[in-house]
Design an enzyme around this catalytic site. Sequence first.
Site, PDB file in Angstrom:
ATOM      1  N   HIS A  51     -47.940 -14.043   7.037  1.00  0.00           N
ATOM      2  CA  HIS A  51     -48.937 -13.992   8.093  1.00  0.00           C
ATOM      3  C   HIS A  51     -50.293 -14.409   7.529  1.00  0.00           C
ATOM      4  O   HIS A  51     -50.479 -14.505   6.309  1.00  0.00           O
ATOM      5  CB  HIS A  51     -49.021 -12.585   8.729  1.00  0.00           C
ATOM      6  CG  HIS A  51     -49.514 -11.517   7.820  1.00  0.00           C
ATOM      7  ND1 HIS A  51     -48.690 -10.569   7.246  1.00  0.00           N
ATOM      8  CD2 HIS A  51     -50.756 -11.237   7.360  1.00  0.00           C
ATOM      9  CE1 HIS A  51     -49.400  -9.761   6.500  1.00  0.00           C
ATOM     10  NE2 HIS A  51     -50.665 -10.148   6.541  1.00  0.00           N
TER      11      HIS A  51
HETATM   12  P1  TYD Z   1     -46.869  -5.880   7.883  1.00  0.00           P
HETATM   13  O1  TYD Z   1     -48.271  -6.335   8.071  1.00  0.00           O
HETATM   14  O2  TYD Z   1     -45.793  -6.630   8.594  1.00  0.00           O
HETATM   15  O3  TYD Z   1     -46.528  -5.835   6.337  1.00  0.00           O
HETATM   16  P2  TYD Z   1     -46.413  -7.055   5.271  1.00  0.00           P
HETATM   17  O4  TYD Z   1     -47.202  -8.181   5.805  1.00  0.00           O
HETATM   18  O5  TYD Z   1     -46.942  -6.473   4.022  1.00  0.00           O
HETATM   19  O6  TYD Z   1     -44.987  -7.392   5.121  1.00  0.00           O
HETATM   20  O7  TYD Z   1     -46.823  -4.346   8.274  1.00  0.00           O
HETATM   21  C1  TYD Z   1     -45.607  -3.616   8.330  1.00  0.00           C
HETATM   22  C2  TYD Z   1     -45.742  -2.587   9.443  1.00  0.00           C
HETATM   23  O8  TYD Z   1     -46.774  -1.644   9.140  1.00  0.00           O
HETATM   24  C3  TYD Z   1     -46.081  -3.215  10.786  1.00  0.00           C
HETATM   25  O9  TYD Z   1     -45.336  -2.521  11.768  1.00  0.00           O
HETATM   26  C4  TYD Z   1     -47.544  -2.911  10.963  1.00  0.00           C
HETATM   27  C5  TYD Z   1     -47.730  -1.600  10.199  1.00  0.00           C
HETATM   28  N1  TYD Z   1     -49.069  -1.424   9.617  1.00  0.00           N
HETATM   29  C6  TYD Z   1     -49.898  -0.403  10.039  1.00  0.00           C
HETATM   30  O10 TYD Z   1     -49.558   0.367  10.958  1.00  0.00           O
HETATM   31  N2  TYD Z   1     -51.124  -0.240   9.456  1.00  0.00           N
HETATM   32  C7  TYD Z   1     -51.551  -1.054   8.460  1.00  0.00           C
HETATM   33  O11 TYD Z   1     -52.686  -0.866   7.940  1.00  0.00           O
HETATM   34  C8  TYD Z   1     -50.689  -2.121   8.022  1.00  0.00           C
HETATM   35  C9  TYD Z   1     -51.116  -3.058   6.914  1.00  0.00           C
HETATM   36  C10 TYD Z   1     -49.457  -2.275   8.617  1.00  0.00           C
END
Ligand code: TYD
Length: 138
Positions: A51
Site C-alpha cells: 500500500h
Molecule cells: P495493514 O495496514 O494491512 O498492515 P500491513 O500493511 O503492515 O500489512 O493493517 C492490518 C490491519 O490492522 C488492518 O485491518 C488495519 C488494522 N490497523 C489498525 O487498526 N490500526 C493501525 O494503526 C494499523 C497500522 C492497522
Amino acid sequence: MNKNWSILNFKSIDDERGSLVALEAGGEIPFDVKRIYYLFNLDINNNRGYHAHKELKQVLVCMHGECKILVDDGKDKEEIILDSSKKGLYLNNCVWREIYDFKKEAVLVAIVSEHYDEADYLRNYDDFIKFIEANHEN
Ligand code: TYD
C-alpha cells in the site's frame, strides 16, 4: 538518495550497561508523531505492506532481526534492508511499500505522522499510480 525516502542513521549512546537511541519528533523524526505501531510474529512466507498513503509519513525501524522493504514512488524503486535498531527508513507520503523476508524474529516499529485512517490508504497499485498522476506528487 530519492527525495521520497531516505535512510536515517541514529546516534546511539553506548556505555558498559548497553546502548540507548533517542528519537524526537522534529529531530531524528522529521514530523510530529501521532502514532506508533509495531509488527511482530512475522513469517518469511507472508509479505506485508502493498500500500501507499495519501498523506501519512513514517519512519520504520527494525528493532530486532531484519527485513527488506521495496519502496516505489511511481518513478524510482529501491530495495532497502533494515537490519539494525540504529537505522530508520523515512517514507514520505505517496510511496508504495512491500515488506518481506522477515528473519531472526523481526520486530518492525512504525513511527507515523497521522492517526489511523483507512481513507488515507491506497491499497491497489493502479490506484496509487492514478493518485500520484492526478496530484502531481512526483
Ligand atoms: P495493514 O495496514 O494491512 O498492515 P500491513 O500493511 O503492515 O500489512 O493493517 C492490518 C490491519 O490492522 C488492518 O485491518 C488495519 C488494522 N490497523 C489498525 O487498526 N490500526 C493501525 O494503526 C494499523 C497500522 C492497522
